[in-house]
Design a protein around this motif. Structure first.
Motif, PDB file in Angstrom:
ATOM      1  N   GLY A 142       0.806  -1.213   0.000  1.00  0.00           N
ATOM      2  CA  GLY A 142       0.000   0.000   0.000  1.00  0.00           C
ATOM      3  C   GLY A 142       0.838   1.261   0.000  1.00  0.00           C
ATOM      4  O   GLY A 142       2.067   1.221   0.003  1.00  0.00           O
ATOM      5  N   THR A 143       0.152   2.386  -0.007  1.00  0.00           N
ATOM      6  CA  THR A 143       0.802   3.688   0.061  1.00  0.00           C
ATOM      7  C   THR A 143       0.284   4.424   1.293  1.00  0.00           C
ATOM      8  O   THR A 143      -0.802   4.144   1.786  1.00  0.00           O
ATOM      9  CB  THR A 143       0.517   4.522  -1.208  1.00  0.00           C
ATOM     10  N   PHE A 144       1.075   5.380   1.769  1.00  0.00           N
ATOM     11  CA  PHE A 144       0.793   6.061   3.030  1.00  0.00           C
ATOM     12  C   PHE A 144       1.029   7.557   2.852  1.00  0.00           C
ATOM     13  O   PHE A 144       1.721   7.980   1.935  1.00  0.00           O
ATOM     14  CB  PHE A 144       1.686   5.497   4.135  1.00  0.00           C
ATOM     15  N   ASP A 145       0.445   8.377   3.759  1.00  0.00           N
ATOM     16  CA  ASP A 145       0.682   9.820   3.677  1.00  0.00           C
ATOM     17  C   ASP A 145       1.155  10.424   4.995  1.00  0.00           C
ATOM     18  O   ASP A 145       1.450  11.610   5.051  1.00  0.00           O
ATOM     19  CB  ASP A 145      -0.557  10.558   3.164  1.00  0.00           C
ATOM     20  N   THR A 146       1.226   9.617   6.068  1.00  0.00           N
ATOM     21  CA  THR A 146       1.593  10.140   7.381  1.00  0.00           C
ATOM     22  C   THR A 146       2.563   9.195   8.085  1.00  0.00           C
ATOM     23  O   THR A 146       2.383   7.974   8.025  1.00  0.00           O
ATOM     24  CB  THR A 146       0.338  10.309   8.273  1.00  0.00           C
ATOM     25  N   VAL A 147       3.560   9.769   8.747  1.00  0.00           N
ATOM     26  CA  VAL A 147       4.454   9.013   9.630  1.00  0.00           C
ATOM     27  C   VAL A 147       4.140   9.442  11.055  1.00  0.00           C
ATOM     28  O   VAL A 147       4.097  10.636  11.350  1.00  0.00           O
ATOM     29  CB  VAL A 147       5.946   9.280   9.322  1.00  0.00           C
ATOM     30  N   ARG A 148       3.905   8.467  11.925  1.00  0.00           N
ATOM     31  CA  ARG A 148       3.721   8.731  13.358  1.00  0.00           C
ATOM     32  C   ARG A 148       4.956   8.234  14.093  1.00  0.00           C
ATOM     33  O   ARG A 148       5.391   7.100  13.889  1.00  0.00           O
ATOM     34  CB  ARG A 148       2.468   8.042  13.890  1.00  0.00           C
ATOM     35  N   ILE A 149       5.523   9.093  14.947  1.00  0.00           N
ATOM     36  CA  ILE A 149       6.657   8.695  15.785  1.00  0.00           C
ATOM     37  C   ILE A 149       6.216   8.812  17.232  1.00  0.00           C
ATOM     38  O   ILE A 149       5.881   9.904  17.698  1.00  0.00           O
ATOM     39  CB  ILE A 149       7.894   9.564  15.516  1.00  0.00           C
ATOM     40  N   MET A 150       6.208   7.673  17.927  1.00  0.00           N
ATOM     41  CA  MET A 150       5.765   7.624  19.319  1.00  0.00           C
ATOM     42  C   MET A 150       6.967   7.397  20.226  1.00  0.00           C
ATOM     43  O   MET A 150       7.720   6.438  20.042  1.00  0.00           O
ATOM     44  CB  MET A 150       4.739   6.518  19.514  1.00  0.00           C
ATOM     45  N   ASP A 151       7.140   8.282  21.198  1.00  0.00           N
ATOM     46  CA  ASP A 151       8.255   8.157  22.124  1.00  0.00           C
ATOM     47  C   ASP A 151       8.048   6.969  23.053  1.00  0.00           C
ATOM     48  O   ASP A 151       6.975   6.803  23.631  1.00  0.00           O
ATOM     49  CB  ASP A 151       8.407   9.427  22.961  1.00  0.00           C
ATOM     50  N   THR A 152       9.072   6.128  23.172  1.00  0.00           N
ATOM     51  CA  THR A 152       9.066   4.999  24.105  1.00  0.00           C
ATOM     52  C   THR A 152      10.323   5.031  24.963  1.00  0.00           C
ATOM     53  O   THR A 152      10.762   3.994  25.463  1.00  0.00           O
ATOM     54  CB  THR A 152       8.968   3.651  23.348  1.00  0.00           C
ATOM     55  N   SER A 153      10.899   6.207  25.133  1.00  0.00           N
ATOM     56  CA  SER A 153      12.150   6.358  25.880  1.00  0.00           C
ATOM     57  C   SER A 153      11.961   5.980  27.345  1.00  0.00           C
ATOM     58  O   SER A 153      10.913   6.253  27.927  1.00  0.00           O
ATOM     59  CB  SER A 153      12.639   7.810  25.827  1.00  0.00           C
ATOM     60  N   PRO A 154      12.995   5.375  27.924  1.00  0.00           N
ATOM     61  CA  PRO A 154      12.955   5.184  29.373  1.00  0.00           C
ATOM     62  C   PRO A 154      13.073   6.548  30.040  1.00  0.00           C
ATOM     63  O   PRO A 154      13.665   7.470  29.474  1.00  0.00           O
ATOM     64  CB  PRO A 154      14.188   4.323  29.657  1.00  0.00           C
ATOM     65  N   THR A 155      12.512   6.725  31.203  1.00  0.00           N
ATOM     66  CA  THR A 155      12.582   8.025  31.872  1.00  0.00           C
ATOM     67  C   THR A 155      13.871   8.192  32.665  1.00  0.00           C
ATOM     68  O   THR A 155      14.085   9.214  33.281  1.00  0.00           O
ATOM     69  CB  THR A 155      11.376   8.234  32.809  1.00  0.00           C
ATOM     70  N   ARG A 156      14.750   7.194  32.618  1.00  0.00           N
ATOM     71  CA  ARG A 156      16.043   7.354  33.292  1.00  0.00           C
ATOM     72  C   ARG A 156      16.986   8.137  32.386  1.00  0.00           C
ATOM     73  O   ARG A 156      16.675   8.420  31.236  1.00  0.00           O
ATOM     74  CB  ARG A 156      16.640   5.995  33.637  1.00  0.00           C
ATOM     75  N   GLY A 157      18.141   8.460  32.876  1.00  0.00           N
ATOM     76  CA  GLY A 157      19.098   9.224  32.087  1.00  0.00           C
ATOM     77  C   GLY A 157      18.833  10.710  32.205  1.00  0.00           C
ATOM     78  O   GLY A 157      18.058  11.163  33.037  1.00  0.00           O
ATOM     79  N   LEU A 158      19.462  11.477  31.338  1.00  0.00           N
ATOM     80  CA  LEU A 158      19.403  12.931  31.423  1.00  0.00           C
ATOM     81  C   LEU A 158      18.372  13.561  30.500  1.00  0.00           C
ATOM     82  O   LEU A 158      18.191  14.765  30.518  1.00  0.00           O
ATOM     83  CB  LEU A 158      20.793  13.502  31.108  1.00  0.00           C
ATOM     84  N   SER A 159      17.708  12.747  29.672  1.00  0.00           N
ATOM     85  CA  SER A 159      16.752  13.295  28.706  1.00  0.00           C
ATOM     86  C   SER A 159      15.625  14.030  29.417  1.00  0.00           C
ATOM     87  O   SER A 159      15.121  13.589  30.441  1.00  0.00           O
ATOM     88  CB  SER A 159      16.169  12.173  27.852  1.00  0.00           C
ATOM     89  N   THR A 160      15.213  15.161  28.861  1.00  0.00           N
ATOM     90  CA  THR A 160      14.132  15.946  29.462  1.00  0.00           C
ATOM     91  C   THR A 160      12.764  15.593  28.892  1.00  0.00           C
ATOM     92  O   THR A 160      11.761  15.843  29.528  1.00  0.00           O
ATOM     93  CB  THR A 160      14.374  17.454  29.244  1.00  0.00           C
ATOM     94  N   GLY A 161      12.729  15.053  27.687  1.00  0.00           N
ATOM     95  CA  GLY A 161      11.425  14.794  27.085  1.00  0.00           C
ATOM     96  C   GLY A 161      11.452  13.785  25.971  1.00  0.00           C
ATOM     97  O   GLY A 161      10.663  13.871  25.038  1.00  0.00           O
ATOM     98  N   GLY A 162      12.352  12.828  26.024  1.00  0.00           N
ATOM     99  CA  GLY A 162      12.325  11.736  25.068  1.00  0.00           C
ATOM    100  C   GLY A 162      12.993  12.013  23.742  1.00  0.00           C
ATOM    101  O   GLY A 162      13.879  12.840  23.633  1.00  0.00           O
ATOM    102  N   PHE A 163      12.533  11.293  22.724  1.00  0.00           N
ATOM    103  CA  PHE A 163      13.153  11.226  21.409  1.00  0.00           C
ATOM    104  C   PHE A 163      13.197  12.594  20.740  1.00  0.00           C
ATOM    105  O   PHE A 163      12.203  13.317  20.723  1.00  0.00           O
ATOM    106  CB  PHE A 163      12.375  10.239  20.547  1.00  0.00           C
ATOM    107  N   ASP A 164      14.348  12.952  20.171  1.00  0.00           N
ATOM    108  CA  ASP A 164      14.568  14.256  19.527  1.00  0.00           C
ATOM    109  C   ASP A 164      14.590  14.090  18.005  1.00  0.00           C
ATOM    110  O   ASP A 164      15.468  13.411  17.480  1.00  0.00           O
ATOM    111  CB  ASP A 164      15.908  14.853  19.977  1.00  0.00           C
ATOM    112  N   VAL A 165      13.659  14.702  17.306  1.00  0.00           N
ATOM    113  CA  VAL A 165      13.549  14.553  15.848  1.00  0.00           C
ATOM    114  C   VAL A 165      14.123  15.784  15.155  1.00  0.00           C
ATOM    115  O   VAL A 165      13.633  16.896  15.338  1.00  0.00           O
ATOM    116  CB  VAL A 165      12.087  14.341  15.419  1.00  0.00           C
ATOM    117  N   ASP A 166      15.177  15.572  14.359  1.00  0.00           N
ATOM    118  CA  ASP A 166      15.774  16.627  13.546  1.00  0.00           C
ATOM    119  C   ASP A 166      15.049  16.709  12.200  1.00  0.00           C
ATOM    120  O   ASP A 166      14.689  17.792  11.739  1.00  0.00           O
ATOM    121  CB  ASP A 166      17.254  16.324  13.340  1.00  0.00           C
TER     122      ASP A 166
END
Length: 200
Positions: A142-166
């Motif tokens: 099939g064909t698609f028109d949308t990409v969904r990125i869902m954060d599943t980061s662990p809350t440990r570590g220094l990250s303030t809000g999960g996955f960073d998308v450039d």
């Protein structure tokens, strides 16, 4: 009496605690839309998701266009929807920023493709997979028109809000090879018909 007041206050804190800690999602959409060489041109995101403010990471437009070192932090457990001004079917490239320190900032996400309503999971990736542009093949018909990125980061570590998308880039569905030829043929027929009317 004092014991009753304390119990009421404690119950109020317990009742209000979770509601105060998680604000209701507030969905915003930004971006010009249209086609930009396969890069995302529009993003829908939860403005109330937990994210930091350093490096302009709260600016959703940082996830649009070509990868340039600026990024948008999705927010722990939240997701973003990206559109591209075209249909796609082959692969999704995700560019993530962690400044080369993946061990101290462990981040992860699930990548889905869909039509804006229905989505299918195509991969789970970590920020170590997406440094410099992790390519995720789409092994779905099939064909698609949308990409969904869902954060599943662990809350440990220094990250303030999960996955960073450039940036996110897709492989557009190619136009059938015969389509430009058909257009050229129709143009020639139109010209021939016009010449005949002019001669008559």
């Amino acid at each position: 009496m004092l014991g009753t007041v304390r119990a009421v206050i404690a119950a109020g804190i317990l009742f209000a605690g979770p509601a105060a800690a998680t604000a209701a999602p507030m969905w915003n959409t930004v971006g010009a839309g249209g086609f930009d060489n396969g890069y995302a041109t529009s993003i829908t995101y939860d403005a109330n998701a937990a994210r930091g403010s350093a490096n302009d990471r709260g600016n959703a437009e940082n996830a649009l266009g070509a990868h340039d070192g600026s990024f948008f932090e999705i927010g722990f457990g939240s997701y973003i929807d990206l559109t591209f001004g075209t249909l796609f079917d082959t692969s999704v490239s995700v560019f993530e920023i962690t400044f080369g320190n993946v061990l101290n900032w462990p981040e992860a996400a699930q990548i889905f493709v869909g039509d804006g309503i229905n989505f299918q999971l195509i991969a789970s990736i970590g920020n170590d997979d997406a440094q410099g542009g992790g390519v995720v093949p789409i092994a779905l018909a099939g064909t698609f028109d949308t990409v969904r990125i869902m954060d599943t980061s662990p809350t440990r570590g220094l990250s303030t809000g999960g996955f960073d998308v450039d940036a996110v880039r897709v492989t557009p569905v190619p136009l059938p090879a015969a389509l430009p030829l058909l257009g050229a043929g129709l143009a020639v027929l139109g010209f021939v018909g016009w010449r005949r009317r002019q001669a008559a």
